[in-house]
Design an enzyme around this catalytic site. Sequence first.
Site, PDB file in Angstrom:
ATOM      1  N   ASP A  14     -68.388  50.077   9.048  1.00 10.32           N
ATOM      2  CA  ASP A  14     -68.991  50.587   7.803  1.00 10.32           C
ATOM      3  C   ASP A  14     -68.990  52.218   7.384  1.00 10.32           C
ATOM      4  O   ASP A  14     -68.138  52.735   7.922  1.00 10.32           O
ATOM      5  CB  ASP A  14     -70.075  49.756   7.396  1.00 10.32           C
ATOM      6  CG  ASP A  14     -70.246  49.501   5.795  1.00 10.32           C
ATOM      7  OD1 ASP A  14     -69.777  48.646   5.080  1.00 10.32           O
ATOM      8  OD2 ASP A  14     -70.894  50.604   5.502  1.00 10.32           O
ATOM      9  N   TYR A  55     -73.901  56.154  -1.816  1.00  6.11           N
ATOM     10  CA  TYR A  55     -72.584  55.835  -2.619  1.00  6.11           C
ATOM     11  C   TYR A  55     -72.350  56.865  -3.629  1.00  6.11           C
ATOM     12  O   TYR A  55     -71.236  57.316  -4.045  1.00  6.11           O
ATOM     13  CB  TYR A  55     -72.691  54.297  -3.209  1.00  6.11           C
ATOM     14  CG  TYR A  55     -72.355  53.355  -2.233  1.00  6.11           C
ATOM     15  CD1 TYR A  55     -71.036  52.423  -2.299  1.00  6.11           C
ATOM     16  CD2 TYR A  55     -73.199  52.892  -1.115  1.00  6.11           C
ATOM     17  CE1 TYR A  55     -70.878  51.428  -1.553  1.00  6.11           C
ATOM     18  CE2 TYR A  55     -73.090  51.755  -0.440  1.00  6.11           C
ATOM     19  CZ  TYR A  55     -71.725  51.222  -0.554  1.00  6.11           C
ATOM     20  OH  TYR A  55     -71.731  50.162   0.395  1.00  6.11           O
ATOM     21  N   HIS A 110     -66.504  42.027   9.250  1.00  8.71           N
ATOM     22  CA  HIS A 110     -67.124  43.256   9.055  1.00  8.71           C
ATOM     23  C   HIS A 110     -68.192  43.627   9.797  1.00  8.71           C
ATOM     24  O   HIS A 110     -68.323  44.767  10.184  1.00  8.71           O
ATOM     25  CB  HIS A 110     -67.224  43.550   7.458  1.00  8.71           C
ATOM     26  CG  HIS A 110     -67.772  44.760   6.992  1.00  8.71           C
ATOM     27  ND1 HIS A 110     -67.066  45.913   7.054  1.00  8.71           N
ATOM     28  CD2 HIS A 110     -69.141  45.126   6.648  1.00  8.71           C
ATOM     29  CE1 HIS A 110     -67.568  46.957   6.536  1.00  8.71           C
ATOM     30  NE2 HIS A 110     -69.000  46.530   6.357  1.00  8.71           N
TER      31      HIS A 110
END
Length: 392
Positions: free
Chosen positions: A174, A304, A370
Amino acid sequence: MDEFRIEIPQPDIEDLRDRLRRIRWPRSLPDASWDRGVPVEYLRSVVDRWLEYDWREWEARLNAYPQYLTRIDDQPIHFLHARSPEPDALPLILTHGWPGSIAEFLEILGPLTDPRSYGAGPADAFHVVAPSVPGHGFSVPLEQPGWNHERIARAWAVLMSRLGYRRYGAQGGDTGSVVSPLLGRIDPEHVIGVHINGGLAFPNARPGDLDDLEPRDQAKLQAAERVRRTGTGYAELQSTKPQTVSFALSDSPVGQLAWILEKFHDWTDPAHSLPEDSVALGHLLTDVSIYWFTNTSATSANLYYENRVVADSAASASSTPTWPHSPDPTTLRSAVPTGVAVFPTDPAIRHILDREHMITQWTEYDRGGHFAALEAPDLLIDDIRAFFRTVR
């Protein structure tokens, strides 16, 4: 550098339970599926389990490993430092992502640091450093803006130097799948190899890159397109208005749970229908509890926002190039050997990633997803060991 122990006050635990008992459940359509988001009845069952969950048990598991606090670039950095009993162990820095934490490494720390006790050879041992990404977990408060991927990588280089490690590896999924290669580009004199998994970005394709793909890569591309079409709403919110969405997440533990649980549903092994079929519910609840107790919904989402700002600036700069200029090491193809472990949810296509990384090991798996350190720790451990044998 100060020693650190996780010690959540008992009143905070009682407050969490009180809030879980008083949740105001939303209305929903009859038989609403995961296509519309987390189903209410499913979430009710998970909340019931959270009320029975023993935070102190998991807190003790985390505290079994030495942890520290230091300051780098005016930011508190929390990290776990598990040294191997093997004197020739290779230092390895692990980087988690969102919605992850250092707790996702609990299943791999023992085998990585003490392989002899897990039936493997001592030559595969690592001294593991696992920092909490700034604004996540116990690397709080987030004291300045600007903590993007590159700044994190630069902080990790300082941390490893501060610990006296002059030769080390980097691994991550990630966020870590971006930060770890950046660390290799920033500190190539000391990073001997980079191992990554769990990238989520749609392939950075050029014209012709997606022509004549093998069936396996075609399936990856179709899955990545589905994510891009229906699974990026969280990223749009966190990259544009992270503070606004945090008011709901910071005030409601069930809101925080749903926000994270949706990602565990969407990103885990597609062969499984429910998140806990892929990741033990205790691990899921530990991860969510860390976000809740540290009140990091806004500061973790900030990453983000910062990376969108960087991307927007780069797009603007590319249309008005200046000359002369010095090459930015973070934009060059990495010269550090790189291993890539590809799990079923990873949209990685080798010939595209070859432009960015010097890939020396590429392995594709049919099990896991993931969150590989939690879903398929055996496969991830073996892949990490195999890769770093080539560069030790």
